[in-house]
Design a protein around this motif. Sequence first.
Motif, PDB file in Angstrom:
ATOM      1  N   VAL A  49       0.822  -1.209   0.000  1.00 34.10           N
ATOM      2  CA  VAL A  49       0.000   0.000   0.000  1.00 34.10           C
ATOM      3  C   VAL A  49       0.853   1.255   0.000  1.00 34.10           C
ATOM      4  O   VAL A  49       0.585   2.215  -0.715  1.00 34.10           O
ATOM      5  N   LEU A  50       1.925   1.254   0.786  1.00 33.92           N
ATOM      6  CA  LEU A  50       2.662   2.489   1.035  1.00 33.92           C
ATOM      7  C   LEU A  50       3.774   2.779   0.038  1.00 33.92           C
ATOM      8  O   LEU A  50       4.106   3.949  -0.185  1.00 33.92           O
ATOM      9  N   THR A  51       4.363   1.744  -0.562  1.00 36.07           N
ATOM     10  CA  THR A  51       5.520   2.006  -1.420  1.00 36.07           C
ATOM     11  C   THR A  51       5.130   2.589  -2.766  1.00 36.07           C
ATOM     12  O   THR A  51       6.008   2.897  -3.578  1.00 36.07           O
ATOM     13  N   VAL A  76      -2.352   4.172   8.111  1.00 40.46           N
ATOM     14  CA  VAL A  76      -2.215   2.818   7.567  1.00 40.46           C
ATOM     15  C   VAL A  76      -1.554   1.901   8.591  1.00 40.46           C
ATOM     16  O   VAL A  76      -1.903   0.713   8.705  1.00 40.46           O
ATOM     17  N   GLU A  77      -0.615   2.425   9.356  1.00 39.94           N
ATOM     18  CA  GLU A  77       0.057   1.612  10.368  1.00 39.94           C
ATOM     19  C   GLU A  77      -0.893   1.125  11.446  1.00 39.94           C
ATOM     20  O   GLU A  77      -0.643   0.116  12.100  1.00 39.94           O
ATOM     21  N   LEU A 102      -6.540  -4.348   5.923  1.00 37.77           N
ATOM     22  CA  LEU A 102      -5.734  -4.136   4.722  1.00 37.77           C
ATOM     23  C   LEU A 102      -6.069  -5.164   3.646  1.00 37.77           C
ATOM     24  O   LEU A 102      -6.212  -4.822   2.467  1.00 37.77           O
ATOM     25  N   ALA A 103      -6.193  -6.432   4.053  1.00 39.45           N
ATOM     26  CA  ALA A 103      -6.519  -7.480   3.088  1.00 39.45           C
ATOM     27  C   ALA A 103      -7.884  -7.243   2.463  1.00 39.45           C
ATOM     28  O   ALA A 103      -8.086  -7.471   1.264  1.00 39.45           O
ATOM     29  N   PHE A 121     -10.274   6.837   0.693  1.00 43.09           N
ATOM     30  CA  PHE A 121      -9.225   5.838   0.802  1.00 43.09           C
ATOM     31  C   PHE A 121      -8.463   5.777  -0.500  1.00 43.09           C
ATOM     32  O   PHE A 121      -8.800   5.026  -1.397  1.00 43.09           O
ATOM     33  N   PRO A 122      -7.417   6.603  -0.643  1.00 47.39           N
ATOM     34  CA  PRO A 122      -6.633   6.598  -1.866  1.00 47.39           C
ATOM     35  C   PRO A 122      -5.939   5.259  -2.060  1.00 47.39           C
ATOM     36  O   PRO A 122      -5.528   4.615  -1.100  1.00 47.39           O
ATOM     37  N   LEU A 123      -5.792   4.861  -3.303  1.00 47.84           N
ATOM     38  CA  LEU A 123      -5.155   3.602  -3.632  1.00 47.84           C
ATOM     39  C   LEU A 123      -3.695   3.857  -3.968  1.00 47.84           C
ATOM     40  O   LEU A 123      -3.381   4.620  -4.862  1.00 47.84           O
ATOM     41  N   LEU A 124      -2.793   3.222  -3.244  1.00 45.00           N
ATOM     42  CA  LEU A 124      -1.370   3.301  -3.525  1.00 45.00           C
ATOM     43  C   LEU A 124      -0.921   1.899  -3.884  1.00 45.00           C
ATOM     44  O   LEU A 124      -1.175   0.949  -3.160  1.00 45.00           O
ATOM     45  N   ARG A 125      -0.229   1.765  -4.981  1.00 47.88           N
ATOM     46  CA  ARG A 125       0.075   0.425  -5.439  1.00 47.88           C
ATOM     47  C   ARG A 125       1.503   0.348  -5.956  1.00 47.88           C
ATOM     48  O   ARG A 125       2.113   1.342  -6.331  1.00 47.88           O
ATOM     49  N   GLU A 126       2.016  -0.882  -5.983  1.00 48.79           N
ATOM     50  CA  GLU A 126       3.350  -1.143  -6.520  1.00 48.79           C
ATOM     51  C   GLU A 126       3.333  -2.530  -7.129  1.00 48.79           C
ATOM     52  O   GLU A 126       2.635  -3.428  -6.635  1.00 48.79           O
TER      53      GLU A 126
END
Length: 341
Positions: free
Chosen positions: A100-102, A124-125, A132-133, A298-303
């Motif tokens: 989520v964070l990277t 998020v922490e 999260l899942a 809830f913004p989506l952060l993805r890698e």
Amino acid sequence: MALSMKGYRVISVDIPRVWNHHEWIQAFEKFLDAIDVHHIHLYGTSLGGFLAQLFAQHRPRRVRSLVLSNTFLDTHSFAAAMPWAPIVSWTPSFLLKRYVLTGIHDGPHEPFIADSVDFVVCQVETLSREDLASRLTLTADAASVGNLLLSDSHITIMDTNDYCATSQQLKDQLSERYSGARQAYMKTGGEFPFLSRPDEVNLHLQLHLRRVGVEARPDLVRGISRDGSGGDPSESNDRKEDSDNPPQDDGGNFESPSTESQLPAPESSEPHSLNELPLSTAKCCFAGQGDAVILLPFPLLREQITVSEILLQLTLVTLVPLLVGWLYITSKHCWKSKQLM
């Protein structure tokens, strides 16, 4: 809180722990029933904006308008980027947080954007592995938004022009679908414009609500007198019992056609002057507007993380404790054998 101070009823909602989009629609509808709100205006960012569109599609009589920010129409691209989605419920928490964070853009940020990123990282922490899942499952569950009964004139697209995890292609698809929607672009704001640019976001929200016929009710805000002054604390305490009970909505079953006919006519589409909307700080969260503005941030952060990397880290997480336990048992037996000898 600035919108609440002006006389709007604003409710910020966290996405609950659900595992598919049908569960989300049912859970959100039960929540609205529990707080006795029948008609809503939804403001959603990224995944929140996608879920807001799904709710508007399946419960059209409850949603009166939409404000969509950095969002998308379908999740197929995210599903393709997460081939390990079937094992997301078994993935350790630290891997989910990393995924989520990277995706946050590297490099220097403006102070307000940097503060918003730090705040979201801290939030998020605090999320559990199941939360999260659940959110990643909603993102990877392939689905798309169908046709909405909501008119484009009741939709505002509020996007940022700097870096965002939602690709420009997905944003363009959204703009093409709602070609008659009002465009409200912000030059900067990063992933979280509602945190980094709250004043600008509030202005756009007020313009949107005025355009769809929703006016603020500052006379019903607790602690604020009808003439706009601060009000006497004793008078506020005398009215506390009444003000703690927000006025009910226009009533009736939300499936009734008569309630749908009560939709207010939109105002002129001509843009309002921003000078007409002075902002003020607020320390009060109650407002008496019959309708409610629901925030789904809830913004989506993805890698991109490959399946082999996930399996390797899962293997390490599983085998390391077993190896440590085996070494402990072996050393314990060796020590006992040495004592016997």
